[in-house]
Motif scaffolding. Structure first.
Motif, PDB file in Angstrom:
ATOM      1  N   ALA A  28     -71.497 -29.235  -0.749  1.00 26.20           N
ATOM      2  CA  ALA A  28     -70.608 -29.039   0.424  1.00 26.20           C
ATOM      3  C   ALA A  28     -70.010 -27.533   0.257  1.00 26.20           C
ATOM      4  CB  ALA A  28     -69.721 -30.014   0.735  1.00 26.20           C
ATOM      5  N   HIS A  29     -70.368 -26.481   0.986  1.00 26.35           N
ATOM      6  CA  HIS A  29     -69.694 -25.278   1.277  1.00 26.35           C
ATOM      7  C   HIS A  29     -68.439 -25.271   1.802  1.00 26.35           C
ATOM      8  CE1 HIS A  29     -73.417 -23.186   0.339  1.00 26.35           C
ATOM      9  NE2 HIS A  29     -73.801 -23.829   0.729  1.00 26.35           N
ATOM     10  N   CYS A  30     -67.241 -24.997   0.910  1.00 28.14           N
ATOM     11  CA  CYS A  30     -65.952 -25.037   1.289  1.00 28.14           C
ATOM     12  C   CYS A  30     -65.178 -23.665   1.240  1.00 28.14           C
ATOM     13  CB  CYS A  30     -65.102 -25.995   0.498  1.00 28.14           C
ATOM     14  SG  CYS A  30     -65.950 -27.658   0.183  1.00 28.14           S
ATOM     15  N   SER A  31     -64.001 -23.577   1.940  1.00 30.94           N
ATOM     16  CA  SER A  31     -62.995 -22.544   1.844  1.00 30.94           C
ATOM     17  C   SER A  31     -62.456 -22.491   0.607  1.00 30.94           C
ATOM     18  CB  SER A  31     -61.858 -22.418   2.868  1.00 30.94           C
ATOM     19  OG  SER A  31     -61.131 -23.941   2.460  1.00 30.94           O
ATOM     20  N   ALA A  32     -62.098 -21.403  -0.163  1.00 28.45           N
ATOM     21  CA  ALA A  32     -61.328 -21.138  -1.367  1.00 28.45           C
ATOM     22  C   ALA A  32     -60.000 -22.097  -1.680  1.00 28.45           C
ATOM     23  CB  ALA A  32     -60.898 -19.651  -1.485  1.00 28.45           C
ATOM     24  N   ARG A  33     -59.467 -22.347  -0.400  1.00 25.53           N
ATOM     25  CA  ARG A  33     -58.262 -23.093  -0.578  1.00 25.53           C
ATOM     26  C   ARG A  33     -58.675 -24.719  -0.557  1.00 25.53           C
ATOM     27  NH1 ARG A  33     -53.134 -22.363   1.755  1.00 25.53           N
ATOM     28  NH2 ARG A  33     -54.143 -20.471   2.613  1.00 25.53           N
ATOM     29  N   THR A  34     -59.664 -25.147   0.010  1.00 25.90           N
ATOM     30  CA  THR A  34     -60.223 -26.460  -0.337  1.00 25.90           C
ATOM     31  C   THR A  34     -60.858 -26.640  -1.740  1.00 25.90           C
ATOM     32  OG1 THR A  34     -60.842 -26.813   1.931  1.00 25.90           O
ATOM     33  CG2 THR A  34     -61.935 -28.106   0.539  1.00 25.90           C
ATOM     34  N   LEU A  35     -61.310 -25.648  -2.202  1.00 24.65           N
ATOM     35  CA  LEU A  35     -62.103 -25.614  -3.664  1.00 24.65           C
ATOM     36  C   LEU A  35     -60.924 -25.635  -4.630  1.00 24.65           C
ATOM     37  CD1 LEU A  35     -64.934 -23.064  -3.429  1.00 24.65           C
ATOM     38  CD2 LEU A  35     -65.229 -25.686  -3.515  1.00 24.65           C
ATOM     39  N   SER A  36     -59.809 -25.114  -4.393  1.00 22.12           N
ATOM     40  CA  SER A  36     -58.635 -24.991  -5.202  1.00 22.12           C
ATOM     41  C   SER A  36     -58.120 -26.446  -5.485  1.00 22.12           C
ATOM     42  CB  SER A  36     -57.746 -24.001  -4.844  1.00 22.12           C
ATOM     43  OG  SER A  36     -56.969 -24.370  -3.677  1.00 22.12           O
ATOM     44  N   LYS A  37     -58.354 -27.362  -4.768  1.00 22.29           N
ATOM     45  CA  LYS A  37     -57.862 -28.782  -4.897  1.00 22.29           C
ATOM     46  C   LYS A  37     -58.666 -29.819  -5.374  1.00 22.29           C
ATOM     47  CE  LYS A  37     -54.428 -27.599  -1.271  1.00 22.29           C
ATOM     48  NZ  LYS A  37     -54.075 -27.932  -0.007  1.00 22.29           N
ATOM     49  N   MET A  38     -59.894 -29.132  -5.879  1.00 22.08           N
ATOM     50  CA  MET A  38     -61.029 -30.067  -6.150  1.00 22.08           C
ATOM     51  C   MET A  38     -61.218 -29.965  -7.792  1.00 22.08           C
ATOM     52  SD  MET A  38     -62.702 -31.615  -3.619  1.00 22.08           S
ATOM     53  CE  MET A  38     -61.920 -31.548  -2.091  1.00 22.08           C
ATOM     54  N   SER A  39     -61.348 -31.036  -8.336  1.00 15.28           N
ATOM     55  CA  SER A  39     -61.514 -31.037  -9.964  1.00 15.28           C
ATOM     56  C   SER A  39     -62.691 -31.931 -10.294  1.00 15.28           C
ATOM     57  CB  SER A  39     -60.185 -31.506 -10.511  1.00 15.28           C
ATOM     58  OG  SER A  39     -59.308 -30.598 -10.346  1.00 15.28           O
ATOM     59  N   VAL A  40     -63.471 -31.538 -11.272  1.00 13.95           N
ATOM     60  CA  VAL A  40     -64.682 -32.199 -11.732  1.00 13.95           C
ATOM     61  C   VAL A  40     -64.112 -33.544 -12.276  1.00 13.95           C
ATOM     62  CG1 VAL A  40     -66.549 -32.626 -13.216  1.00 13.95           C
ATOM     63  CG2 VAL A  40     -65.975 -30.290 -12.195  1.00 13.95           C
ATOM     64  N   GLY A  41     -64.753 -34.852 -11.481  1.00 14.95           N
ATOM     65  CA  GLY A  41     -64.558 -36.086 -12.228  1.00 14.95           C
ATOM     66  C   GLY A  41     -63.696 -36.890 -11.279  1.00 14.95           C
ATOM     67  N   GLU A  42     -62.782 -35.956 -10.434  1.00 12.28           N
ATOM     68  CA  GLU A  42     -61.847 -36.761  -9.553  1.00 12.28           C
ATOM     69  C   GLU A  42     -62.267 -37.186  -8.255  1.00 12.28           C
ATOM     70  OE1 GLU A  42     -58.532 -34.179  -8.749  1.00 12.28           O
ATOM     71  OE2 GLU A  42     -57.651 -34.370 -10.931  1.00 12.28           O
ATOM     72  N   ALA A  43     -61.794 -38.024  -7.479  1.00 10.27           N
ATOM     73  CA  ALA A  43     -62.225 -38.550  -6.164  1.00 10.27           C
ATOM     74  C   ALA A  43     -62.203 -37.604  -5.067  1.00 10.27           C
ATOM     75  CB  ALA A  43     -61.517 -39.872  -5.736  1.00 10.27           C
TER      76      ALA A  43
END
Length: 204
Positions: A28-43
């Protein structure tokens, strides 16, 4: 048509995230703001906009349905494609974007990569009457800011906003404070009263 993805973050790239849903990885392509809140292994739970072309299928992910609505709305403006829409949402939250459009603040929107003065002008002009509605107090605040942006606000209101901006507050901060002051002080409040109440709001 995919409307939402719920799974585990498998990878976070420069402009995308891979969400593992029961062993299937969705890009899924996302904004930088959204990506900053994503971490590998998290829901992760993303609202999805699906684009189907003859040669490709692309998913765009958003943290809220409102952000997805803005993504759609931005692309209704001439010269704004998916990449530019994501760039705008990378530098502004939906609320900040709504404020910028209400205040006709083209400079704020121009901070997004790929958005020049002409595109920013089209965004603020074309979306002024089509921006998503906000419930409750946000609704009245947006309406109030549209009056300021259109130059039809009363003289005491305009003077009070100008006074607060001259004190170093941003136009958006000043507008929010005076919107609250107007609610507390009443429609007939003069600029001095609005400034006083506005400063109290800002001091909270």
């Amino acid at each position: 048509m995919i409307g939402k993805l719920k799974g585990t973050v498998d990878e976070v790239g420069e402009d995308h995230v891979v969400v593992d849903v029961h062993g299937v990885g969705y890009v899924a392509h996302c904004s930088a703001r959204t990506l900053s809140k994503m971490s590998v292994g998290e829901a992760a739970a993303l609202f999805i906009e699906t684009y189907v072309r003859e040669d490709q299928l692309r998913l765009f992910g958003f943290l809220s349905a409102l952000e997805r609505e803005w993504f759609r709305l931005l692309q209704s403006v001439q010269g704004v494609g998916s990449k530019v829409a994501l760039n705008v949402l990378s530098v502004m939250t939906p609320g900040e974007l709504a404020n910028a459009i209400a205040l006709q603040d083209r400079a704020a929107i121009s901070r997004a990569p790929g958005v020049g003065p002409k595109v920013a002008l089209r965004i603020t002009t074309e979306l002024k009457s089509r921006a998503p509605s906000f419930a409750g107090e946000m609704d009245s605040a947006i309406g109030f800011k549209q009056e300021l942006g259109e130059g039809v606000a009363s003289a005491p209101v305009s003077d009070a906003v100008s006074a607060l901006t001259n004190l170093g507050y941003s136009r958006d901060q000043a507008a929010n404070a005076i919107a609250a002051a107007l609610k507390n002080g009443g429609e007939g409040a003069d600029s001095a009263k609005l400034i006083r109440l506005g400063l109290k709001e800002l001091a909270r």
